[in-house]
Design a protein around this motif. Structure first.
Motif, mmCIF file in Angstrom:
data_model
loop_
_atom_site.group_PDB
_atom_site.id
_atom_site.type_symbol
_atom_site.label_atom_id
_atom_site.label_comp_id
_atom_site.label_asym_id
_atom_site.label_seq_id
_atom_site.Cartn_x
_atom_site.Cartn_y
_atom_site.Cartn_z
ATOM 1 N N LEU A 1 60.401 20.255 -30.087
ATOM 2 C CA LEU A 1 61.238 20.740 -29.000
ATOM 3 C C LEU A 1 61.851 19.597 -28.205
ATOM 4 N N VAL A 2 61.515 18.370 -28.559
ATOM 5 C CA VAL A 2 61.972 17.205 -27.796
ATOM 6 C C VAL A 2 62.917 16.382 -28.650
ATOM 7 N N MET A 3 64.084 16.074 -28.096
ATOM 8 C CA MET A 3 65.032 15.162 -28.742
ATOM 9 C C MET A 3 64.961 13.824 -28.029
ATOM 10 N N GLY A 4 64.666 12.774 -28.763
ATOM 11 C CA GLY A 4 64.517 11.464 -28.148
ATOM 12 C C GLY A 4 65.794 10.987 -27.476
ATOM 13 N N MET A 5 65.656 10.340 -26.306
ATOM 14 C CA MET A 5 66.798 9.773 -25.587
ATOM 15 C C MET A 5 66.413 8.388 -25.085
ATOM 16 N N PRO B 1 59.722 21.040 -9.272
ATOM 17 C CA PRO B 1 60.166 22.435 -9.379
ATOM 18 C C PRO B 1 59.006 23.425 -9.378
ATOM 19 N N ALA B 2 59.265 24.597 -8.820
ATOM 20 C CA ALA B 2 58.282 25.668 -8.844
ATOM 21 C C ALA B 2 58.065 26.154 -10.274
ATOM 22 N N TYR B 3 56.909 26.748 -10.519
ATOM 23 C CA TYR B 3 56.589 27.257 -11.857
ATOM 24 C C TYR B 3 57.612 28.299 -12.292
ATOM 25 N N SER B 4 58.049 29.139 -11.349
ATOM 26 C CA SER B 4 59.024 30.184 -11.684
ATOM 27 C C SER B 4 60.360 29.588 -12.111
ATOM 28 N N SER B 5 60.738 28.428 -11.539
ATOM 29 C CA SER B 5 62.004 27.791 -11.928
ATOM 30 C C SER B 5 61.956 27.313 -13.369
ATOM 31 N N LEU B 6 60.793 26.795 -13.790
ATOM 32 C CA LEU B 6 60.669 26.288 -15.152
ATOM 33 C C LEU B 6 60.591 27.408 -16.183
ATOM 34 N N LYS B 7 60.450 28.640 -15.731
ATOM 35 C CA LYS B 7 60.450 29.779 -16.646
ATOM 36 C C LYS B 7 61.842 30.384 -16.796
ATOM 37 N N ASP B 8 62.850 29.677 -16.278
ATOM 38 C CA ASP B 8 64.238 30.025 -16.601
ATOM 39 C C ASP B 8 64.355 30.120 -18.122
ATOM 40 N N PRO B 9 65.026 31.167 -18.647
ATOM 41 C CA PRO B 9 65.034 31.367 -20.103
ATOM 42 C C PRO B 9 65.453 30.136 -20.904
ATOM 43 N N ARG B 10 66.445 29.395 -20.432
ATOM 44 C CA ARG B 10 66.887 28.222 -21.188
ATOM 45 C C ARG B 10 65.827 27.128 -21.169
ATOM 46 N N LEU B 11 65.221 26.900 -19.993
ATOM 47 C CA LEU B 11 64.192 25.874 -19.927
ATOM 48 C C LEU B 11 62.948 26.293 -20.702
ATOM 49 N N ALA B 12 62.557 27.549 -20.555
ATOM 50 C CA ALA B 12 61.356 28.023 -21.239
ATOM 51 C C ALA B 12 61.488 27.892 -22.746
ATOM 52 N N ALA B 13 62.710 28.058 -23.255
ATOM 53 C CA ALA B 13 62.913 27.943 -24.697
ATOM 54 C C ALA B 13 62.926 26.494 -25.173
ATOM 55 N N ALA B 14 63.283 25.571 -24.274
ATOM 56 C CA ALA B 14 63.472 24.180 -24.698
ATOM 57 C C ALA B 14 62.310 23.262 -24.330
ATOM 58 N N LEU B 15 61.655 23.543 -23.202
ATOM 59 C CA LEU B 15 60.614 22.627 -22.741
ATOM 60 C C LEU B 15 59.308 22.879 -23.480
ATOM 61 N N PRO B 16 58.631 21.826 -23.896
ATOM 62 C CA PRO B 16 57.271 22.008 -24.437
ATOM 63 C C PRO B 16 56.313 22.374 -23.314
ATOM 64 N N ALA B 17 55.151 22.857 -23.672
ATOM 65 C CA ALA B 17 54.130 23.154 -22.670
ATOM 66 C C ALA B 17 53.786 21.881 -21.902
ATOM 67 N N SER B 18 53.464 22.039 -20.630
ATOM 68 C CA SER B 18 53.139 20.878 -19.802
ATOM 69 C C SER B 18 51.788 20.309 -20.210
ATOM 70 N N GLY B 19 51.510 19.100 -19.733
ATOM 71 C CA GLY B 19 50.243 18.458 -20.035
ATOM 72 C C GLY B 19 49.057 19.270 -19.546
ATOM 73 N N GLU B 20 49.169 19.867 -18.350
ATOM 74 C CA GLU B 20 48.061 20.652 -17.815
ATOM 75 C C GLU B 20 47.889 21.958 -18.585
#
Length: 372
Positions: free
Chosen positions: A199-203, A329-348
């Protein structure tokens, strides 16, 4: 193999050995030092320098550091993060590095290891004394206070990790309270099911090169994700895109806060040629942004991606106020559909999911209930 090819192979091997240079004799007791403040929160228990070595490389020395350092929390407060400054030479490129360990839970009097695996450069004529010195750059405590010189901005990094971890634990606790243990189990299983790497593209951020007549690129405007609780709003932005590169990115930003801001970190989503979006890293920016004011984040750099990119979306991933307080960012913000589809699970999230895998659901439930 022909005689000519054999000769070329021998010459090539000889050239490689000559370029690398001989191994240099080192005495671990005198070559590597750990310097801790006498009144600081850490005490050194032991230092194992393992397979550490030094090799001549032209006029420089290449130091491969492989060590396990064991420290003791000598303070009365629990420790949540530690950052070490590892120094072979202050001004030499490649002579300084750091090792940061977040998400710790070290109680007073407890000992814990930190693994150090680094490669550093040092001039051959740097003089006598230790080849490498390890010092304390910072300690983050449970109450979010910080100790240390903070030479490499360790405080900001560890504080962001800790705030994000607390946010994610509270979200898991909320699931437990609202949906019960089985609801929590479903959330943990969804974390385990998410891929961590693809899910991560190197930059990389590289020095900008002038556009060429062969491929001058095209100016592309950025898209933005706005979060209701963010202290800043991203207004507009663009870069010159060419294949895998975005050159000289520029972003107009406005403060929504009543407090002055000194740092903003932007997260990036990159869209590939098939229209899929990937997390592509972050871009930090030090600035001076008074309440309600506008500013421009401008980079004379090139954002270089692992594969061709058709579009970029930016969002605020961290903001530091002038008084040192940090927003994430709040947890609810990171559950935006686009972010939720692209971001890997957090470390915690991954840590709690692995705890579930190793010890079962009850172990996670007990840890989360301890937060109440």
């Amino acid at each position: 193999m022909s005689p000519r090819n054999s000769l070329l192979l021998v010459l090539g091997m000889a050239s490689a050995l000559l370029a690398q240079g001989p191994d240099l004799p080192i005495d671990p007791a005198n070559s590597f030092k750990v310097n801790l403040p006498g009144d600081g929160p850490l005490a050194l228990v032991s230092a194992d320098w393992g397979r550490s070595s030094a090799t001549a490389r032209g006029g420089a020395m290449l130091v491969d550091l492989h060590s396990t350092l064991v420290f003791k929390n000598s303070s009365p407060r629990p420790i949540r993060g530690v950052s070490l400054l590892v120094l072979a030479q202050e001004v030499t490129p490649g002579g300084k590095a750091s090792v940061t360990v977040p998400s710790l839970d070290i109680q007073s009097g407890e000992s814990f290891p930190i693994r150090v695996d680094l490669r550093l450069m040092r001039p051959l004529n740097a003089g006598s004394g230790a080849l490498v010195q390890v010092g304390l750059d910072g300690v983050l405590f449970e109450d979010l206070t910080f100790y240390g010189p903070n030479r490499l901005n360790a405080r900001r990094e560890m504080l962001a990790w800790e705030l994000s971890a607390r946010r994610d634990r509270k979200a898991m606790l909320s699931t437990l309270l609202q949906a019960g243990p089985e609801g929590l189990r479903r959330q943990l299983l969804s974390v385990l099911a998410r891929p961590a790497d693809n899910l991560v593209m190197g930059m990389q951020v590289a020095r900008a090169l002038p556009p060429t007549n062969i491929d001058p690129g095209r100016v592309v405007e950025f898209a933005f994700l706005q979060f209701p609780d963010s202290p800043v709003e991203l207004l507009s932005g663009e870069a010159r895109m060419t294949g895998t590169e975005a050159r000289a990115p520029r972003i107009e930003i406005q403060s929504k806060s009543k407090r002055p801001i000194r740092f903003v970190e932007l997260g990036w989503l990159a869209r590939d040629e098939q229209g899929r979006e990937f997390m592509a890293g972050t871009l930090p920016a030090d600035l001076s942004l008074p309440p309600g004011a506008h500013s421009t984040i401008r980079r004379e750099n090139t954002l270089r991606f692992a594969k061709p990119v058709n579009g970029l979306t930016a969002y605020p991933s961290a903001v530091e106020y002038a008084d040192g307080e940090l927003w994430v960012p709040a947890y609810s913000s990171l559950k935006d559909p686009r972010l939720a589809a692209a971001l890997p699970a957090s470390g915690e999230e991954r840590r709690l999911a692995q705890l579930y895998r190793r010890k079962g659901l009850e172990a996670v439930v007990q840890e989360l209930r301890a937060l109440r």
